[in-house]
Design an enzyme around this catalytic site. Structure first.
Site, short mmCIF file in Angstrom:
data_model
loop_
_atom_site.label_atom_id
_atom_site.label_comp_id
_atom_site.label_asym_id
_atom_site.label_seq_id
_atom_site.Cartn_x
_atom_site.Cartn_y
_atom_site.Cartn_z
N GLU A 95 56.72 42.21 10.44
CA GLU A 95 56.97 42.42 12.07
C GLU A 95 57.86 41.04 11.89
O GLU A 95 58.74 41.48 12.61
CB GLU A 95 56.00 41.53 12.61
CG GLU A 95 54.35 42.15 12.87
CD GLU A 95 53.20 42.38 11.63
OE1 GLU A 95 52.27 43.27 11.20
OE2 GLU A 95 54.30 41.84 10.56
N ALA A 128 51.56 49.50 12.60
CA ALA A 128 51.10 50.10 13.88
C ALA A 128 53.00 50.80 14.31
O ALA A 128 53.99 51.01 14.04
CB ALA A 128 51.48 48.77 15.05
N GLY A 187 49.95 46.21 10.79
CA GLY A 187 48.75 46.33 11.35
C GLY A 187 47.53 47.26 10.69
O GLY A 187 46.99 47.51 10.29
N GLU A 213 46.44 44.42 9.12
CA GLU A 213 45.66 43.56 9.57
C GLU A 213 44.53 44.39 9.41
O GLU A 213 43.11 43.43 9.45
CB GLU A 213 46.60 43.53 10.86
CG GLU A 213 47.68 42.38 10.71
CD GLU A 213 48.62 42.38 12.11
OE1 GLU A 213 48.18 40.78 12.89
OE2 GLU A 213 49.17 43.50 12.41
#
Length: 261
Positions: free
Chosen positions: A136, A67, A113, A116
């Site tokens: 993360e 992200a 992300g 994910e």
């Protein structure tokens, strides 16, 4: 076809290919890209001529490297919760429950992300240079786009705990051994392998495939009996034109030509 700033949506007969096109940012997900991806998936899913969707990243380095941290580095608790909730609803849960099958073609780094996003797809194919991980906790946060839920269901609780706690990366072959990806191939052959699988899928009943996606996903929902959903979806198939065509073609010893209804 609609113009996007961060992605490219292309159609080749019954196949749609969505490419995240931010190579200078290693295809990192920002809010605008997430919204554009939602719009592209919604558009492709609504088109009855599209039977399969492939999502990949531009360039040779990254599928999605994570992200865009600069967007949320100063967020409050309330803003952080809203970021995760909106992202899950808009893109990650949306893809998982899409009626059109989605294949992730992981062509490089799939981190945070990015992993994910790949895990929200119905299954994954990786190039042999791909690296995957959820880093993360090295930033003082946890995966917020479904990573703590989807990774254990794909690789098992223990492996997911280790991957998330160490914030480390695994390579494509380790991902294959874990069951995180279905196939590993060279970067040159990644697109053609995904297209070959997509071609096999598109020969079958799109109505039945949508029903199968709903039935399989039901097993992972709290309070839902997946067997009951399967029975319901199985029975519903009997009322479709695809069922009539599929069974008739079988009995007549010919190839089925599914109307998709």
């Amino acid at each position: 076809m609609k113009r996007y700033d961060n992605i490219i949506l292309e159609q080749d007969n019954d196949l749609a290919v969505i490419t995240i096109n931010r190579p200078n940012k290693l295809n990192a997900l920002n809010r605008e890209t997430i919204q554009e991806l939602h719009d592209a998936f919604e558009k492709a899913d609504a088109d009855p001529s599209i039977k399969v969707i492939i999502i990949t990243g531009s360039g040779e380095k990254a599928f999605v490297a994570g992200a865009d941290i600069s967007e949320f580095a100063n967020f409050s608790v309330k803003e952080g919760k809203k970021l995760a909730a909106k992202g899950q609803e808009l893109l990650f849960d949306f893809i998982e429950n899409l009626s059109t099958p989605v294949i992730a073609a992981i062509n490089g780094f799939a981190l945070g992300g990015g992993l994910e996003l790949a895990m929200a797809c119905h299954f994954r194919v990786a190039s042999d240079n791909a690296k995957m991980g959820l880093p993360e906790v090295s930033l003082g946060v946890i995966p917020g786009y479904g990573g703590t839920q989807r990774l254990p269901s794909l690789v098992g609780k223990g492996r997911a705990m280790e991957m998330i706690m160490t914030a480390g990366m695994i390579d494509a072959n380790q991902a294959l051994a874990y069951g995180l990806v279905n196939h590993v191939t060279s970067q040159d052959e990644l697109s053609s392998l995904c297209e070959k699988i997509a071609s096999k899928i598109s020969r079958n009943s799109s109505v039945a495939i949508s029903a199968a996606i709903r039935a399989i996903n039901a097993n992972f929902e709290d309070g839902i009996n997946g067997f009951e959903v399967e029975i319901h979806e199985f029975g519903t198939c009997f009322g479709t034109k695809d069922f009539v065509e599929g069974t008739t073609a079988f009995l007549e010893k010919r190839k089925a030509d599914f109307p998709g209804k």
